[in-house]
Scaffold this active site. Structure first.
Site, mmCIF file in Angstrom:
data_model
loop_
_atom_site.group_PDB
_atom_site.id
_atom_site.type_symbol
_atom_site.label_atom_id
_atom_site.label_comp_id
_atom_site.label_asym_id
_atom_site.label_seq_id
_atom_site.Cartn_x
_atom_site.Cartn_y
_atom_site.Cartn_z
ATOM 1 N N GLY A 62 -15.463 59.052 52.375
ATOM 2 C CA GLY A 62 -15.008 60.519 52.504
ATOM 3 C C GLY A 62 -13.536 60.531 53.030
ATOM 4 O O GLY A 62 -12.974 59.689 53.916
ATOM 5 N N GLY A 72 -10.048 63.747 53.750
ATOM 6 C CA GLY A 72 -9.503 65.055 53.975
ATOM 7 C C GLY A 72 -8.143 65.299 54.640
ATOM 8 O O GLY A 72 -7.663 64.143 54.538
ATOM 9 N N GLY A 73 -8.025 66.549 54.725
ATOM 10 C CA GLY A 73 -6.563 66.677 55.336
ATOM 11 C C GLY A 73 -6.425 65.822 56.726
ATOM 12 O O GLY A 73 -5.127 65.745 57.000
ATOM 13 N N PHE A 74 -7.284 65.755 57.398
ATOM 14 C CA PHE A 74 -7.081 64.977 58.722
ATOM 15 C C PHE A 74 -7.354 63.377 58.864
ATOM 16 O O PHE A 74 -6.734 62.763 59.706
ATOM 17 C CB PHE A 74 -8.364 65.623 59.895
ATOM 18 C CG PHE A 74 -7.835 67.143 59.959
ATOM 19 C CD1 PHE A 74 -6.994 67.840 59.676
ATOM 20 C CD2 PHE A 74 -8.889 67.889 61.028
ATOM 21 C CE1 PHE A 74 -6.546 69.035 60.262
ATOM 22 C CE2 PHE A 74 -8.549 69.254 61.423
ATOM 23 C CZ PHE A 74 -7.331 69.681 60.976
ATOM 24 N N GLY A 75 -7.967 62.985 57.685
ATOM 25 C CA GLY A 75 -8.008 61.789 57.876
ATOM 26 C C GLY A 75 -8.961 61.067 56.935
ATOM 27 O O GLY A 75 -9.238 61.925 55.663
ATOM 28 N N THR A 132 -12.850 58.536 56.196
ATOM 29 C CA THR A 132 -14.054 58.149 56.946
ATOM 30 C C THR A 132 -14.519 56.957 56.369
ATOM 31 O O THR A 132 -14.697 56.842 54.957
ATOM 32 C CB THR A 132 -15.232 59.217 56.869
ATOM 33 O OG1 THR A 132 -14.545 60.326 57.398
ATOM 34 C CG2 THR A 132 -16.439 58.686 57.557
ATOM 35 N N LYS A 137 -14.067 57.142 61.789
ATOM 36 C CA LYS A 137 -12.903 58.180 61.255
ATOM 37 C C LYS A 137 -11.571 57.650 61.663
ATOM 38 O O LYS A 137 -11.362 57.475 62.604
ATOM 39 C CB LYS A 137 -13.598 59.535 62.104
ATOM 40 C CG LYS A 137 -14.717 60.174 61.166
ATOM 41 C CD LYS A 137 -14.844 61.457 61.735
ATOM 42 C CE LYS A 137 -15.873 62.474 61.121
ATOM 43 N NZ LYS A 137 -16.149 63.812 61.687
ATOM 44 N N ASP A 174 -19.115 74.334 61.506
ATOM 45 C CA ASP A 174 -19.082 73.733 60.111
ATOM 46 C C ASP A 174 -20.453 73.307 59.730
ATOM 47 O O ASP A 174 -20.707 72.347 59.151
ATOM 48 C CB ASP A 174 -17.847 72.702 60.081
ATOM 49 C CG ASP A 174 -17.606 72.309 58.571
ATOM 50 O OD1 ASP A 174 -17.837 73.274 57.631
ATOM 51 O OD2 ASP A 174 -17.010 71.176 58.282
#
Length: 575
Positions: A49, A51-54, A56, A73, A168
């Site tokens: 996975g 996303g904008g933060f990093g 996985t 992560k 979330d």
């Protein structure tokens, strides 16, 4: 096989177990130090996975002699608000250290930095998330939704007790653990990257809007998330699973209300519909404020009260009644006892070892009051006996312990236990120095019976028979017609060709066949086409053989049993 952790690597997949990436030359191993001061080495296996933060990764801990998978992560925010993103990432690491104690939340295994990037290591949960399950199996039915609520609400209650809002909750963040042996606790709540710790007063303060918009509560969209925001998100998750329709399409913006019932694949009972409607209320004051309140509606508890004034027994002065009788014991906030009453720390009781669970829970609660041993036994069908042993060098105020014991029993939902006998002893003496009793509050018991009757799966399914929507859905199903044909063929075989005792037995055999088929299909998928083909072949065979025989005795019972149990042999689990 190794996966490069360098975000700028164009070919990160390495097909050997080297220490450096064959493409960019970056280190393939992450080095950390455990809490015990031991060196830990992680190797990435694949990307799961981003996303904008990093990103996985699925990784393996090479420091251990056996293969031990974990999730790593990697943090490198690409957004402008880097400081806020960094803060959230660090908070997630801290939250998992505490919340990871719960068996349905991944454990935090480490947090470190390497080559300018931050890394968070947590427990790997082997399974599929509910979004994947929805895609593979289609819309959920009422029974599955109730199981999800019963499984997840105690987890939300746990994080609420720790003053945390997840922020979330969605199908992608709920993983069903692969474990065929467990009936509860299979759902794991993951991704606490957006979680928020509530401090100070109860009024929500405006903060960062975070979460997945389709599942996010209105107040959370304004940056004012509260505990009830998670319940809203869980409610949206449930109606998405029930309908297999995106949440945005389930909301009528012109009327300002949810229209999820219009998209149901299978009807649901009115009690469950009312619960979901209340979870989905836009105004927080009209919504459930705690997970425990929803659980009370789904599976109500029996409150325990004092059955009679307790008696202290003293060899010199005989029996002496206590002066004051405690108030009703329940989950009400009006009860003010010691902090030891926080229910979040109690694991869910399992049916097979509930007596042991009760004994351990009460022992833990009373150890600060001088009780050295607690013994719990079910001495009669509807009665428990709880023996409290104290040390002879410490006096015990037994009457102060009664509300605590009643609270614990209420939490464990002992719906069939009507009376609890309490005994106090000194060093396991044969003669108790104190005794009292608790009983189920009759008004609460009657109210709970009504709720359980409303929530009864069988009765709710019967009530659906009068719904035109139910029959409209049934006649659109191919399996409905196949079931009808198989039942008709079985009735023909056992009324015209093979008669066991009386022709009326054919209806019982056909009904038993459908009942077994339904039960088997709940547990494992059926090869319905093969089953239908087999019944059809037998029907044609018996029709071609122009015979008419009467069967009695054990052979007839065996023959009927074979037909009734036939769906078992067409289960994909058994093939």
């Amino acid at each position: 096989m190794s996966y490069c952790f360098n975000p700028n690597c164009s070919y990160p997949q390495n097909y050997d177990h080297g220490n450096f990436c064959q493409n960019c030359g970056s280190k393939l191993l992450l080095n950390s130090v455990s809490d015990q001061g031991e060196s830990v080495i992680y190797r990435g296996i694949k990307l799961i996975g981003q996303g904008g933060f990093g990103r996985t990764f699925l990784a393996v801990d090479q420091s251990k002699s056996v293969i031990c998978y974990c999730v790593i992560k990697q943090f490198f925010p690409q957004s402008r608000n880097r400081e806020k993103a960094t803060e959230l990432f660090q908070q997630e690491a801290e939250r998992l250290q505490t919340l990871g104690q719960h068996p349905q939340i991944p454990k935090g295994l480490g947090y470190f930095q390497q080559e300018g990037y931050q890394y968070l290591v947590q427990e790997f949960i082997e399974g599929k998330n509910l979004a994947q399950e929805l895609e593979e199996k289609g819309a959920f039915d009422q029974e599955k939704i109730i199981i999800i609520l019963k499984d997840l609400l105690p987890v939300l209650q746990f994080i609420q007790e720790h003053k945390v809002i997840h922020r979330d909750i969605k199908p992608e963040n709920i993983i069903r653990r692969f474990d065929d042996q467990k009936t509860t606790g299979n759902l794991v709540l993951v991704d606490f990257g957006a979680a928020k710790l509530v401090t100070g007063g109860m009024l929500p303060k405006t903060g960062t809007m975070i979460g997945s918009a389709a599942y996010t509560a209105p107040e959370q969209l304004m940056g004012k998330a509260v505990f009830a925001s998670d319940l809203y998100s869980l409610g949206v998750t449930c109606i998405h699973l029930l309908t297999n329709v995106p949440p945005f399409d389930l909301f009528d913006s012109t009327e300002g209300n949810w229209v999820w019932r219009d998209y149901l694949k299978t009807p649901i009972s009115d009690p469950l519909g009312s619960i979901l409607d209340k979870m989905l209320q836009s105004a927080t004051r009209h919504r459930y404020h705690s997970a425990a309140a929803i659980l009370q509606q789904i599976n109500p508890k029996s409150d325990y009260v004092r059955a009679m004034p307790g008696l202290t027994i003293n060899p010199e002065i005989g029996f002496k009644p206590l002066l004051k009788q405690p108030e009703l014991v329940s989950h009400s906030p009006a009860i003010t006892v010691d902090k030891t009453l926080e229910i979040a720390e109690i694991p869910l009781a399992k049916p097979l070892d509930k007596i042991t669970q009760i004994q351990e829970a009460i022992q833990k609660r009373l150890e600060d009051y001088g009780i050295v041993q607690v013994q719990v036994n079910q001495t009669q069908r509807y009665q428990l006996t709880i023996v409290l042993n104290r040390d002879q060098n410490r006096e015990i105020q037994y009457k102060q312990l009664v509300p605590i014991i009643g609270y614990e029993l209420t939490h464990f939902q002992l719906n069939k236990i009507e009376k609890v006998k309490l005994l106090g002893r000194v060093n396991n003496s044969d003669v108790p120095e104190w005794q009292s009793s608790l009983k189920v509050d009759r008004k609460t018991q009657f109210k709970n019976k009504i709720i359980r009757l409303q929530n009864n799966n069988f009765l709710s399914q019967l009530s659906q028979l009068k719904s035109p929507q139910f029959w409209l859905h049934q006649i659109q199903r191919r399996e409905f017609w196949m079931d009808g044909l198989m039942m008709a063929m079985i009735v023909f075989i056992f009324t015209d060709k093979i008669i066991i005792l009386k022709p009326i037995m054919a209806l019982l055999i056909a009904g038993g066949f459908l009942g077994v088929k339904y039960q088997v299909s709940r547990q494992h998928p059926l090869n319905i086409n093969q089953l239908f083909a087999t019944i059809t072949t037998l029907f044609l065979l018996f029709g071609w053989l122009d015979l008419r025989i009467w069967v009695q005795g054990s052979f007839g019972i065996i023959l009927a049993g074979l037909f009734v149990s036939m769906p078992i042999f067409f289960s994909r689990h058994s093939s």
